[in-house]
Enzyme design. Sequence first.
Site, PDB file in Angstrom:
ATOM      1  CB  SER A 142     -16.165  11.479  27.062  1.00  0.00           C
ATOM      2  OG  SER A 142     -17.664  11.405  27.893  1.00  0.00           O
TER       3      SER A 142
ATOM      4  CG  ASP B 256     -18.234  10.880  35.482  1.00  0.00           C
ATOM      5  OD1 ASP B 256     -18.989  11.965  35.091  1.00  0.00           O
ATOM      6  OD2 ASP B 256     -17.617  10.586  34.530  1.00  0.00           O
TER       7      ASP B 256
ATOM      8  CG  HIS C 222     -16.846  13.084  32.497  1.00  0.00           C
ATOM      9  ND1 HIS C 222     -17.043  11.884  32.287  1.00  0.00           N
ATOM     10  CD2 HIS C 222     -16.753  13.716  31.147  1.00  0.00           C
ATOM     11  CE1 HIS C 222     -17.026  11.437  31.138  1.00  0.00           C
ATOM     12  NE2 HIS C 222     -17.205  12.604  30.472  1.00  0.00           N
TER      13      HIS C 222
END
Length: 297
Positions: free
Chosen positions: A105, A223, A279
């Site tokens: 991330s 996501d 995610h």
Amino acid sequence: MKYILPLCVFLLLINCQIVLSILPIVIWHGLGDVCCNPLSIGGLQKFIQQQIPEVYVISLKIGKTIREDFENAYIKNANDQVEFVCDLIKNDPKLALGYHGLGVSQGGQFLRAVAQRCPDPPMVNLVTLGSQHQGVYGLPRCLGDDVKFCDYVRSLLNHGAYKKWIQNFVTPAEYWHDPLDEKAYKKASVFLADINNERSVNDTYKNNLKQLKNFVMVKFTKDTVVQPIETEWFGFYKENDLNSTYTLQDSQLYLEDRLGLRAMDDEGKLHFLQVEGDHIQFSQAWFKNEIIDNFLR
Ligand SMILES: *[C@@H]1O[C@H](CO)[C@@H](O)[C@H](O)[C@H]1NC(C)=O
Ligand SMILES: *[C@@H]1O[C@H](CO)[C@@H](O)[C@H](O)[C@H]1NC(C)=O
């Protein structure tokens, strides 16, 4: 680096080849996470170590304690975080011959900044998982155990991501990219607009990034945390249009090759992978086959 390599070649050719072929791995965790949680990054670190038994893996802790590490992901200026990590990497003798970067991330764009700003020791491959290379416009869902803290950060972003005090205090503001006001983004973003060479072309950034052997970007097609998802492949919303996006290959950044990505693409150094999932949701089998076997060993 200067001394170790010739010594290797001179004295211990075979041993050194073994050492050189197993590069250490540096992991940078994301927002809402910490370095060593066995259910997330700690588990990933352990899995990598099981797959590559002799490998040295560090999972970065930004700060002295786990609590600091958690909070710093939200409120420590990204430029300071990158500097902190550059020092840490430079002072770790086990990384002196180079290493692979694995960014999760926001840790992905931060590790890219490390590659661009701190070329010694060299990062060899960079793998980013669900990272925001063109920033975000929206933080739709808070992750982690401390949702209250995240909500507070979100309210500050809504209040004005480009206000100077928020830029220097709220980490996601530093990669906040407002497609309805590109001018404000380019002018005010203290981190992302700088590392993406938006204001001017810094040739150092370009040359350093091009030193990577491989730059792997993994996108999560379902996501619900990152907006827009295309940022994970270096695309973004079109200017003044939240209904459509452009790809890296269609961007000015690429067409003018402001960051060296076009040259890297021509050399086959860019890899665009996708996983069907939310995610950072992937299976160990996928991670082993696509990431470890191809880019981390
Ligand atoms: C380019 O980046 C390098 C590395 O961070 C920095 O030292 C230098 O000042 C930058 N140059 C310009 C013109 O901004
Ligand atoms: C996006 O699409 C919706 C309908 O699908 C429309 O109402 C809206 O005006 C569009 N927004 C922009 C910025 O084009």
